[in-house]
Design a protein around this motif. Structure first.
Motif, PDB file in Angstrom:
ATOM      1  N   ASN A 145       0.788  -1.091  -0.047  1.00 23.65           N
ATOM      2  CA  ASN A 145       0.071  -0.118   0.074  1.00 23.65           C
ATOM      3  C   ASN A 145       0.826   1.175   0.071  1.00 23.65           C
ATOM      4  OD1 ASN A 145      -2.452  -1.400  -0.147  1.00 23.65           O
ATOM      5  ND2 ASN A 145      -2.661  -1.520   2.216  1.00 23.65           N
ATOM      6  N   SER A 146       1.917   1.194   1.004  1.00 21.27           N
ATOM      7  CA  SER A 146       2.861   2.430   1.037  1.00 21.27           C
ATOM      8  C   SER A 146       3.594   2.696  -0.396  1.00 21.27           C
ATOM      9  CB  SER A 146       3.609   2.380   2.013  1.00 21.27           C
ATOM     10  OG  SER A 146       4.474   1.496   1.928  1.00 21.27           O
ATOM     11  N   SER A 147       3.965   1.696  -1.056  1.00 16.72           N
ATOM     12  CA  SER A 147       4.946   1.620  -2.315  1.00 16.72           C
ATOM     13  C   SER A 147       4.009   1.786  -3.324  1.00 16.72           C
ATOM     14  CB  SER A 147       5.478   0.126  -2.570  1.00 16.72           C
ATOM     15  OG  SER A 147       6.396  -0.210  -1.471  1.00 16.72           O
ATOM     16  N   LEU A 148       2.831   1.747  -3.516  1.00 17.79           N
ATOM     17  CA  LEU A 148       1.901   2.085  -4.483  1.00 17.79           C
ATOM     18  C   LEU A 148       1.705   3.500  -4.697  1.00 17.79           C
ATOM     19  CD1 LEU A 148      -1.184  -0.419  -4.575  1.00 17.79           C
ATOM     20  CD2 LEU A 148       0.045   0.154  -6.313  1.00 17.79           C
ATOM     21  N   GLU A 149       1.671   4.354  -3.363  1.00 20.07           N
ATOM     22  CA  GLU A 149       1.912   6.120  -3.553  1.00 20.07           C
ATOM     23  C   GLU A 149       2.888   6.415  -4.412  1.00 20.07           C
ATOM     24  OE1 GLU A 149       1.759   7.045   0.581  1.00 20.07           O
ATOM     25  OE2 GLU A 149      -0.274   5.958   1.219  1.00 20.07           O
ATOM     26  N   LYS A 150       3.990   5.638  -4.467  1.00 20.04           N
ATOM     27  CA  LYS A 150       4.981   6.080  -5.446  1.00 20.04           C
ATOM     28  C   LYS A 150       4.744   5.993  -6.947  1.00 20.04           C
ATOM     29  CE  LYS A 150       8.280   4.256  -1.736  1.00 20.04           C
ATOM     30  NZ  LYS A 150       8.935   5.656  -1.183  1.00 20.04           N
ATOM     31  N   PHE A 151       3.932   5.184  -7.252  1.00 15.54           N
ATOM     32  CA  PHE A 151       3.370   4.911  -8.450  1.00 15.54           C
ATOM     33  C   PHE A 151       1.966   5.727  -8.953  1.00 15.54           C
ATOM     34  CE2 PHE A 151       6.316   1.557  -7.304  1.00 15.54           C
ATOM     35  CZ  PHE A 151       7.002   1.400  -8.437  1.00 15.54           C
ATOM     36  N   ILE A 152       1.503   6.661  -8.293  1.00 14.68           N
ATOM     37  CA  ILE A 152       0.501   7.211  -8.579  1.00 14.68           C
ATOM     38  C   ILE A 152       0.215   7.654  -9.960  1.00 14.68           C
ATOM     39  CG2 ILE A 152      -1.151   9.413  -7.866  1.00 14.68           C
ATOM     40  CD1 ILE A 152      -0.496   8.924  -5.167  1.00 14.68           C
ATOM     41  N   PHE A 154       1.359   6.526 -12.579  1.00  9.44           N
ATOM     42  CA  PHE A 154       1.075   5.674 -13.540  1.00  9.44           C
ATOM     43  C   PHE A 154      -0.232   5.006 -13.472  1.00  9.44           C
ATOM     44  CE2 PHE A 154       5.453   5.731 -12.809  1.00  9.44           C
ATOM     45  CZ  PHE A 154       6.298   5.759 -13.849  1.00  9.44           C
ATOM     46  N   LYS A 155      -1.140   5.439 -12.648  1.00  6.33           N
ATOM     47  CA  LYS A 155      -2.432   4.982 -12.474  1.00  6.33           C
ATOM     48  C   LYS A 155      -2.681   3.532 -12.718  1.00  6.33           C
ATOM     49  CE  LYS A 155      -4.330   9.235 -14.306  1.00  6.33           C
ATOM     50  NZ  LYS A 155      -5.149  10.213 -15.314  1.00  6.33           N
ATOM     51  N   ILE A 156      -1.960   2.779 -11.735  1.00 11.33           N
ATOM     52  CA  ILE A 156      -2.105   1.359 -11.827  1.00 11.33           C
ATOM     53  C   ILE A 156      -3.021   0.700 -10.817  1.00 11.33           C
ATOM     54  CG2 ILE A 156       0.260   0.873 -13.054  1.00 11.33           C
ATOM     55  CD1 ILE A 156       1.302   0.329 -10.185  1.00 11.33           C
ATOM     56  N   GLU A 157      -3.531  -0.263 -11.151  1.00 10.88           N
ATOM     57  CA  GLU A 157      -4.568  -0.733 -10.142  1.00 10.88           C
ATOM     58  C   GLU A 157      -3.857  -1.558  -9.155  1.00 10.88           C
ATOM     59  OE1 GLU A 157      -7.751  -3.010 -11.532  1.00 10.88           O
ATOM     60  OE2 GLU A 157      -8.451  -1.458 -13.130  1.00 10.88           O
ATOM     61  N   LYS A 158      -4.184  -1.668  -7.811  1.00  7.87           N
ATOM     62  CA  LYS A 158      -3.741  -2.586  -6.977  1.00  7.87           C
ATOM     63  C   LYS A 158      -3.503  -3.819  -7.212  1.00  7.87           C
ATOM     64  CE  LYS A 158      -3.685  -3.630  -1.987  1.00  7.87           C
ATOM     65  NZ  LYS A 158      -4.243  -3.549  -0.474  1.00  7.87           N
ATOM     66  N   SER A 218      15.163   2.820 -10.495  1.00  5.81           N
ATOM     67  CA  SER A 218      16.063   3.915  -9.889  1.00  5.81           C
ATOM     68  C   SER A 218      15.438   5.175  -9.268  1.00  5.81           C
ATOM     69  CB  SER A 218      17.136   4.283 -10.762  1.00  5.81           C
ATOM     70  OG  SER A 218      17.970   2.897 -10.857  1.00  5.81           O
ATOM     71  N   ARG A 219      14.479   5.729  -9.998  1.00  9.14           N
ATOM     72  CA  ARG A 219      13.684   6.953  -9.584  1.00  9.14           C
ATOM     73  C   ARG A 219      12.869   6.468  -8.437  1.00  9.14           C
ATOM     74  NH1 ARG A 219      12.756   7.059 -15.296  1.00  9.14           N
ATOM     75  NH2 ARG A 219      10.595   6.661 -14.889  1.00  9.14           N
ATOM     76  N   VAL A 220      12.156   5.562  -8.506  1.00  5.80           N
ATOM     77  CA  VAL A 220      11.182   5.436  -7.407  1.00  5.80           C
ATOM     78  C   VAL A 220      12.047   4.899  -6.127  1.00  5.80           C
ATOM     79  CG1 VAL A 220       9.388   3.862  -6.724  1.00  5.80           C
ATOM     80  CG2 VAL A 220       9.462   4.609  -9.055  1.00  5.80           C
ATOM     81  N   SER A 221      13.052   4.333  -6.252  1.00  4.60           N
ATOM     82  CA  SER A 221      14.027   3.537  -5.183  1.00  4.60           C
ATOM     83  C   SER A 221      15.362   3.947  -5.228  1.00  4.60           C
ATOM     84  CB  SER A 221      13.481   2.217  -4.751  1.00  4.60           C
ATOM     85  OG  SER A 221      14.291   1.842  -3.817  1.00  4.60           O
ATOM     86  N   PRO A 222      15.870   5.081  -5.079  1.00  7.13           N
ATOM     87  CA  PRO A 222      17.182   5.722  -5.357  1.00  7.13           C
ATOM     88  C   PRO A 222      18.255   4.527  -4.733  1.00  7.13           C
ATOM     89  CG  PRO A 222      16.070   7.561  -5.061  1.00  7.13           C
ATOM     90  CD  PRO A 222      15.256   6.506  -4.710  1.00  7.13           C
ATOM     91  N   ASN A 223      17.873   3.846  -3.739  1.00  5.91           N
ATOM     92  CA  ASN A 223      18.859   3.191  -2.945  1.00  5.91           C
ATOM     93  C   ASN A 223      18.721   1.584  -2.906  1.00  5.91           C
ATOM     94  OD1 ASN A 223      20.144   5.345  -1.565  1.00  5.91           O
ATOM     95  ND2 ASN A 223      18.708   5.699  -0.204  1.00  5.91           N
ATOM     96  N   TRP A 224      18.045   1.181  -4.013  1.00  8.58           N
ATOM     97  CA  TRP A 224      17.613  -0.206  -4.134  1.00  8.58           C
ATOM     98  C   TRP A 224      18.509  -1.278  -4.219  1.00  8.58           C
ATOM     99  CZ3 TRP A 224      19.133  -3.377  -8.152  1.00  8.58           C
ATOM    100  CH2 TRP A 224      19.437  -2.734  -9.397  1.00  8.58           C
ATOM    101  N   GLU A 225      19.935  -0.631  -4.808  1.00 11.39           N
ATOM    102  CA  GLU A 225      20.876  -1.376  -4.874  1.00 11.39           C
ATOM    103  C   GLU A 225      21.587  -1.918  -3.385  1.00 11.39           C
ATOM    104  OE1 GLU A 225      23.685  -1.257  -8.769  1.00 11.39           O
ATOM    105  OE2 GLU A 225      23.012   0.733  -7.886  1.00 11.39           O
TER     106      GLU A 225
END
Length: 236
Positions: A145-152, A154-158, A218-225
């Motif tokens: 739920n919290s991660s979906l907020e980063k993709f608003i 893109f209007k993707i369904e849950k 990388s845009r959504v999660s810059p520290n993913w690595e």
């Protein structure tokens, strides 16, 4: 961008690598902490030339894989006895087994207190895995739920979330849009779980591991690595 899994032979060994193409002048080879080999080649480079280059670096690749392997913490086989350590959300807890008339697991001051009707290892393993699954359902849903907020935008369904034990993957995304997460992730730090969730959400926009996919991640999660590396070291 084209993305594929390729393989070259080096003596009696076989080296598998993740191949992608990009607008660049030279070919880059990287060995990740999990042992995975990634190759990024200039656009229009032939597979013959790529394999030739990988073979010239084969000795270095194998040494890098051996180096990372030597630093992997090997978790001993679980015996489900008092004092044994178990992971939960990236932290180690000492198991404290208390025979009781109820089954209950609580985390308290560095201990995983397990009240149980039976104390044989098979029963304890079953009950602990059930507890892990309950916690996974709660925390994974919360992080989705919290991660979906980063993709608003893109209007993707849950997506539908499926939590299950998997042998070789932390997560996956089906073409129908369902996200599957490995129950074992509940043992990793929350940041690492979030990395996997975001990785799979990126697949709802870019299904393949191409440049657009990694640019989005990388845009959504810059520290993913960093979180990917923590995951691999914590649960290897």
């Amino acid at each position: 961008m084209v993305h594929s899994i390729q393989q070259v032979s080096y003596g009696s060994k076989s080296i598998e690598y993740n191949l992608s193409f990009a607008t660049r002048k030279s070919l880059g080879i990287k060995v990740l902490p999990d042992g995975m080999v990634t190759v990024i080649a200039p656009n229009d480079t032939s597979l013959f030339d790529i394999n030739k280059k990988v073979k010239t670096k084969a000795n270095w690749i194998l040494k890098q894989q051996a180096f990372f392997c030597s630093y992997k913490p090997n978790t001993p086989e679980r015996k489900y006895i008092n004092g044994e350590t178990h992971l939960y959300l990236g932290r180690q807890y000492k198991l404290q087994i208390i025979e009781d008339t109820v089954n209950e697991i609580k985390i308290y001051r560095g201990a995983m207190i397990m009240k149980t009707k039976k104390t044989n290892p098979e029963y304890l393993e079953k009950k602990l895995n059930e507890w892990y699954k309950e916690k996974a359902i709660f925390h994974f849903e919360e992080l989705l739920n919290s991660s979906l907020e980063k993709f608003i935008k893109f209007k993707i369904e849950k997506p539908v979330l499926d939590i299950r034990l998997m042998q070789k993957r932390w997560g996956s995304c089906t073409k129908s849009g369902k996200i599957i997460l490995n129950t074992e992730l509940i043992k990793a730090p929350k940041g690492s779980i979030e990395y996997v969730v975001i990785h799979e959400l990126c697949h709802l926009i870019h299904y393949n591991h191409n440049k657009d996919f990694y640019d989005l991640q990388s845009r959504v999660s810059p520290n993913w690595e960093k979180w990917k590396e923590k995951l691999e070291h914590a649960l290897s």
